[in-house]
Design a protein around this motif. Structure first.
Motif, PDB file in Angstrom:
ATOM      1  N   SER A   7       0.681  -0.764   0.080  1.00 37.68           N
ATOM      2  CA  SER A   7       0.003  -0.127  -0.153  1.00 37.68           C
ATOM      3  C   SER A   7       1.206   1.491   0.049  1.00 37.68           C
ATOM      4  O   SER A   7       1.418   1.428   1.069  1.00 37.68           O
ATOM      5  N   THR A   8       0.200   2.473  -0.648  1.00 37.35           N
ATOM      6  CA  THR A   8       1.412   3.407  -0.682  1.00 37.35           C
ATOM      7  C   THR A   8       1.630   4.390   0.254  1.00 37.35           C
ATOM      8  O   THR A   8       1.407   5.401   0.474  1.00 37.35           O
ATOM      9  N   ARG A   9       0.381   3.862   1.384  1.00 42.33           N
ATOM     10  CA  ARG A   9      -0.311   4.240   2.913  1.00 42.33           C
ATOM     11  C   ARG A   9       0.523   3.708   3.655  1.00 42.33           C
ATOM     12  O   ARG A   9       0.677   3.915   5.164  1.00 42.33           O
ATOM     13  N   ASN A  10       0.699   2.770   3.672  1.00 40.14           N
ATOM     14  CA  ASN A  10       1.333   1.710   4.666  1.00 40.14           C
ATOM     15  C   ASN A  10       2.551   0.671   4.177  1.00 40.14           C
ATOM     16  O   ASN A  10       1.765  -0.688   3.733  1.00 40.14           O
ATOM     17  N   ALA A  11       3.457   0.332   4.866  1.00 40.52           N
ATOM     18  CA  ALA A  11       4.382  -0.344   4.180  1.00 40.52           C
ATOM     19  C   ALA A  11       4.329  -1.789   4.689  1.00 40.52           C
ATOM     20  O   ALA A  11       4.656  -2.819   4.210  1.00 40.52           O
ATOM     21  N   GLY A  30      -4.918   3.399   0.907  1.00 39.32           N
ATOM     22  CA  GLY A  30      -3.569   3.367  -0.355  1.00 39.32           C
ATOM     23  C   GLY A  30      -3.700   2.718  -1.077  1.00 39.32           C
ATOM     24  O   GLY A  30      -4.898   1.853  -1.574  1.00 39.32           O
ATOM     25  N   LEU A  31      -3.260   2.987  -1.720  1.00 42.46           N
ATOM     26  CA  LEU A  31      -2.956   2.135  -3.535  1.00 42.46           C
ATOM     27  C   LEU A  31      -2.073   1.228  -3.564  1.00 42.46           C
ATOM     28  O   LEU A  31      -1.126   1.064  -2.843  1.00 42.46           O
ATOM     29  N   PHE A  32      -1.876  -0.326  -4.255  1.00 47.43           N
ATOM     30  CA  PHE A  32      -1.228  -1.208  -4.115  1.00 47.43           C
ATOM     31  C   PHE A  32      -0.296  -0.980  -5.496  1.00 47.43           C
ATOM     32  O   PHE A  32      -0.275  -0.758  -7.100  1.00 47.43           O
ATOM     33  N   VAL A  33       1.001  -1.080  -5.078  1.00 48.72           N
ATOM     34  CA  VAL A  33       2.719  -0.280  -5.698  1.00 48.72           C
ATOM     35  C   VAL A  33       2.720  -1.611  -5.727  1.00 48.72           C
ATOM     36  O   VAL A  33       3.395  -2.444  -4.809  1.00 48.72           O
ATOM     37  N   PRO A  34       3.784  -2.096  -6.636  1.00 51.69           N
ATOM     38  CA  PRO A  34       4.604  -3.387  -7.108  1.00 51.69           C
ATOM     39  C   PRO A  34       6.064  -2.849  -6.210  1.00 51.69           C
ATOM     40  O   PRO A  34       6.672  -1.477  -5.985  1.00 51.69           O
ATOM     41  N   LEU A 332       2.407   7.745  -8.581  1.00 55.35           N
ATOM     42  CA  LEU A 332       4.373   8.833  -8.434  1.00 55.35           C
ATOM     43  C   LEU A 332       4.513   9.741  -7.694  1.00 55.35           C
ATOM     44  O   LEU A 332       6.162   9.294  -7.207  1.00 55.35           O
ATOM     45  N   ILE A 333       3.694  10.056  -6.299  1.00 52.98           N
ATOM     46  CA  ILE A 333       3.780  10.474  -5.247  1.00 52.98           C
ATOM     47  C   ILE A 333       4.574   9.582  -4.309  1.00 52.98           C
ATOM     48  O   ILE A 333       6.409  10.056  -3.906  1.00 52.98           O
ATOM     49  N   TYR A 334       3.823   8.645  -4.634  1.00 57.63           N
ATOM     50  CA  TYR A 334       5.031   7.536  -3.430  1.00 57.63           C
ATOM     51  C   TYR A 334       6.491   7.239  -4.281  1.00 57.63           C
ATOM     52  O   TYR A 334       7.046   7.488  -3.196  1.00 57.63           O
ATOM     53  N   ARG A 335       6.509   7.406  -5.004  1.00 54.41           N
ATOM     54  CA  ARG A 335       7.747   7.297  -5.669  1.00 54.41           C
ATOM     55  C   ARG A 335       9.005   7.610  -5.496  1.00 54.41           C
ATOM     56  O   ARG A 335      10.067   7.521  -4.978  1.00 54.41           O
ATOM     57  N   MET A 336       8.445   9.194  -5.705  1.00 54.17           N
ATOM     58  CA  MET A 336       8.837  10.359  -6.310  1.00 54.17           C
ATOM     59  C   MET A 336       9.301  10.755  -4.699  1.00 54.17           C
ATOM     60  O   MET A 336      10.609  11.619  -4.374  1.00 54.17           O
ATOM     61  N   ALA A 337       8.616  10.286  -3.759  1.00 54.03           N
ATOM     62  CA  ALA A 337       8.832   9.996  -2.276  1.00 54.03           C
ATOM     63  C   ALA A 337      10.056   9.239  -1.973  1.00 54.03           C
ATOM     64  O   ALA A 337      10.354   9.332  -0.543  1.00 54.03           O
ATOM     65  N   GLY A 338      10.489   8.468  -2.709  1.00 57.20           N
ATOM     66  CA  GLY A 338      11.488   6.920  -2.449  1.00 57.20           C
ATOM     67  C   GLY A 338      10.738   6.250  -1.726  1.00 57.20           C
ATOM     68  O   GLY A 338      11.070   5.399  -0.804  1.00 57.20           O
ATOM     69  N   ASP A 339       9.639   5.682  -1.945  1.00 61.59           N
ATOM     70  CA  ASP A 339       9.039   4.571  -1.494  1.00 61.59           C
ATOM     71  C   ASP A 339       8.901   5.017   0.405  1.00 61.59           C
ATOM     72  O   ASP A 339       8.652   3.944   0.983  1.00 61.59           O
ATOM     73  N   GLU A 343       5.349   9.723   4.503  1.00 62.28           N
ATOM     74  CA  GLU A 343       5.413  11.140   3.099  1.00 62.28           C
ATOM     75  C   GLU A 343       4.059  10.847   2.883  1.00 62.28           C
ATOM     76  O   GLU A 343       3.463  11.754   2.406  1.00 62.28           O
ATOM     77  N   ASN A 344       3.988   9.761   2.150  1.00 61.37           N
ATOM     78  CA  ASN A 344       2.503   9.962   1.035  1.00 61.37           C
ATOM     79  C   ASN A 344       1.357   9.937   1.567  1.00 61.37           C
ATOM     80  O   ASN A 344       0.779  10.853   1.061  1.00 61.37           O
ATOM     81  N   ALA A 345       0.967   9.713   2.858  1.00 63.54           N
ATOM     82  CA  ALA A 345       0.343   9.797   3.812  1.00 63.54           C
ATOM     83  C   ALA A 345      -0.222  10.757   4.047  1.00 63.54           C
ATOM     84  O   ALA A 345      -1.149  11.578   4.460  1.00 63.54           O
ATOM     85  N   ARG A 346       0.573  11.310   3.954  1.00 63.91           N
ATOM     86  CA  ARG A 346       0.954  12.767   4.862  1.00 63.91           C
ATOM     87  C   ARG A 346       0.500  13.668   3.942  1.00 63.91           C
ATOM     88  O   ARG A 346      -0.916  14.544   3.875  1.00 63.91           O
ATOM     89  N   LEU A 347       1.071  13.923   2.436  1.00 62.90           N
ATOM     90  CA  LEU A 347       0.777  14.683   1.326  1.00 62.90           C
ATOM     91  C   LEU A 347      -1.099  14.164   1.185  1.00 62.90           C
ATOM     92  O   LEU A 347      -1.779  15.016   0.890  1.00 62.90           O
ATOM     93  N   MET A 348      -1.497  13.142   1.282  1.00 64.83           N
ATOM     94  CA  MET A 348      -3.051  12.603   0.726  1.00 64.83           C
ATOM     95  C   MET A 348      -3.989  12.741   1.985  1.00 64.83           C
ATOM     96  O   MET A 348      -4.731  13.687   1.858  1.00 64.83           O
ATOM     97  N   ALA A 349      -3.228  13.096   3.456  1.00 69.27           N
ATOM     98  CA  ALA A 349      -4.308  13.270   4.205  1.00 69.27           C
ATOM     99  C   ALA A 349      -4.715  15.408   4.336  1.00 69.27           C
ATOM    100  O   ALA A 349      -5.285  15.717   4.426  1.00 69.27           O
ATOM    101  N   GLU A 350      -3.373  15.958   3.881  1.00 67.30           N
ATOM    102  CA  GLU A 350      -3.274  17.109   3.301  1.00 67.30           C
ATOM    103  C   GLU A 350      -4.157  17.567   2.410  1.00 67.30           C
ATOM    104  O   GLU A 350      -4.700  18.465   2.336  1.00 67.30           O
ATOM    105  N   LEU A 351      -4.045  16.518   1.308  1.00 61.69           N
ATOM    106  CA  LEU A 351      -5.071  16.719  -0.209  1.00 61.69           C
ATOM    107  C   LEU A 351      -6.483  16.415   0.432  1.00 61.69           C
ATOM    108  O   LEU A 351      -7.535  17.366   0.349  1.00 61.69           O
TER     109      LEU A 351
END
Ligand SMILES: *Cc1c(COP(=O)(O)O)cnc(C)c1O
Length: 496
Positions: A7-11, A30-34, A332-339, A343-351
């Motif tokens: 999940s992009t929000r919980n490793a 979150g969204l599943f990513v490989p 993409l955000i998740y990946r750009m944040a270095g997986d 950090e991704n969850a924080r940004l999505m909560a802001e959104l």
């Protein structure tokens, strides 16, 4: 070893490919990513002579590692067959110096068919593999094309039901007619008074409602998603970029290893993310050109690093891109944040709290492969008219957004790299806007009159998908307020 998804929000939330397909969205929202993007694993030269089905197997086996060869080949064979009106499945057409990858030769004449004709097979296979006994309820929000493609894919598939929510006044006449005439005991189509973002947010809320989930489970149901938040949509979309590279090789437009650019008319960021994944696999793609309509939230984001959905929602002539919350950007955000899931969850909560977030400069720098642009309705209209006058080739309004953005980019940058433009819908689906762009004299003609005229001027046959709705009966006429989505789901499933 199997490639796992996270999940992009919980490793710690991990799943196999088939489990991720079955779930759709992760429990934490979150969204599943490989966990890593696999290599292409095939020599570029070899692509030139591979069929669509062979390319699909080569790409998909790298991602969906817990499906057996037999299972995957069965899914591919069942999906990419005579439902498509050409054995090429996704033909590449050259017009005025660009390569249009026609992704609209499936059952519902939009690119959503590329993934949604295989998703039901991937999902029912996943259910079997994971000993899932419950009936799968596909819950889908649509900006016009996903709905019909998902309905066509899941209608009368045993062990599934499908509920589609679409914005009542936010889709084209043909798109609406295609959906509300859908047959199949297990299908349900509902218009909502609101826009696509309202529909998508409502669906995500239902997914995240633990109490509703429990009620469903005890009634023998589980939710899943046919939206591009499902990894089972994304992986099949990678295939056609690899296939297009092979076609360019075969046509002699490029040599193995040459770079290409890809331009994608973008809404929910699924299609262009698939192109990015293809690049990460090792396909020689240089620029990823993200084309928006007047809902240009992505254009602004790539330029400034600020994602801000607090703006007017504009109904345009490319309704399938009328979106202000691009779900797949999260991957993409998740990946750009270095997986970095936290950090991704924080940004999505802001959104979700304030409708905006800002990425760091380091993250912004990571996005250097993307170029962005947008086109107004007037520009789209004149691009359709221009290309038709010059070449006789007719674009739909979405593809025309990409065509405009690409040509502006080429003009400004002088970049002559061979470019593939994802052609996401048949012009027949948006006949009114398209024909008025070709010649203003068509204003005032009725919808089917326009369709017949389009056939005449383009020298193409009216697609079966259009013939089917000419005289089809309306079977779904329910229109609700946004707040009534849960009640409608309960009613359709017969749970109180
Ligand atoms: C869905 C759709 C798009 C946008 O694709 P995303 O994957 O959501 O970015 C563009 N054009 C058409 C015709 C579509 O149906």
């Amino acid at each position: 070893m199997d490639l796992m998804y996270r999940s992009t929000r919980n490793a710690d939330n991990r799943a196999t490919a088939s489990q991720a397909v079955l779930k759709g969205l992760a429990e934490d929202g979150g969204l599943f990513v490989p966990e890593r993007i696999p290599e292409l694993g095939i020599a570029l030269e070899a692509l030139a002579d591979m069929s669509y089905q062979e390319t699909a197997y080569a790409v998909m086996k790298q991602f969906l590692t817990d499906y057996t060869e037999e299972e995957l080949k069965y899914c591919i064979r069942s999906a990419y067959d005579v439902k498509f009106d050409t054995p090429e499945i996704a033909p590449l057409r050259e017009a005025d110096g660009a390569h249009y990858l026609e992704l609209f030769h499936g059952k519902t004449i939009a690119f959503k068919d590329m993934a949604l004709s295989i998703l039901p097979y991937l999902m029912t296979t996943a259910a079997k593999k994971n000993h899932e006994e419950k009936e799968i309820v596909i819950l889908t929000a649509t900006s016009g094309d996903t709905g019909k493609a998902a309905l066509a894919g899941f209608a009368d598939v045993p062990g599934t039901r499908i509920i589609v929510f679409y914005p009542k006044n936010g889709v084209s006449a043909v798109q609406e007619k295609q959906m509300v005439t859908q047959k199949g005991e297990n299908t349900c189509v509902i218009g909502i008074r609101g826009n696509f973002d309202d529909a998508q947010t409502g669906v995500k809320r239902l997914f995240g409602d633990a109490a509703l989930g429990e009620t469903l489970a005890s009634a023998g149901y589980r939710f899943s998603s046919a939206n591009s938040i499902n990894i089972g949509r994304l992986v099949p979309q990678i295939v056609y970029y690899v296939y297009a590279y092979g076609k360019l090789l075969k046509d002699g437009a490029i040599k193995p290893g040459d770079l290409i650019n890809v331009t994608v008319p973008t809404g929910n960021f699924g299609n262009i993310l698939a192109a990015y994944y293809a690049k990460c696999m090792g396909l020689p793609i240089d620029r990823l050109i993200c084309a928006s309509n007047e809902n240009k939230v992505l254009y602004d984001f790539f330029r400034t690093g600020v994602y801000d959905r607090n703006r007017e929602f504009i109904l345009t002539s490319s309704p399938s891109m009328d979106i202000l919350i691009s779900s797949n950007l999260e991957r993409l955000i998740y990946r750009m944040a270095g997986d970095d899931a936290a950090e991704n969850a924080r940004l999505m909560a802001e959104l979700s709290a304030k409708g905006s977030y800002t990425v760091s400069d380091a993250m912004k720098a990571e996005m250097k492969d993307f170029t962005s642009g947008f086109a107004t309705m007037e520009e789209v209209s004149s691009e359709i008219g221009r290309l038709y006058a010059k070449t006789g080739y007719v674009l739909d309004t979405h593809t025309a957004v990409a065509s405009c953005v690409y040509r502006a980019y080429r003009g400004q940058s002088g970049d002559q790299t061979p470019t593939v433009i994802a052609s996401t819908a048949s012009p027949y689906k948006f006949a009114r806007s398209v024909m008025e762009a070709v010649d203003p004299k068509y204003a005032g003609m009725d919808d089917f009159g326009l369709i017949d005229e389009l056939s005449r001027i383009s020298g193409t046959k009216v697609p079966q998908a259009i013939e089917e709705i000419r005289s089809a009966k309306v079977l779904h006429d329910k229109v609700i307020e946004r707040e009534q989505m849960e009640a409608s789901v309960r009613e359709f499933l017969g749970i109180s």
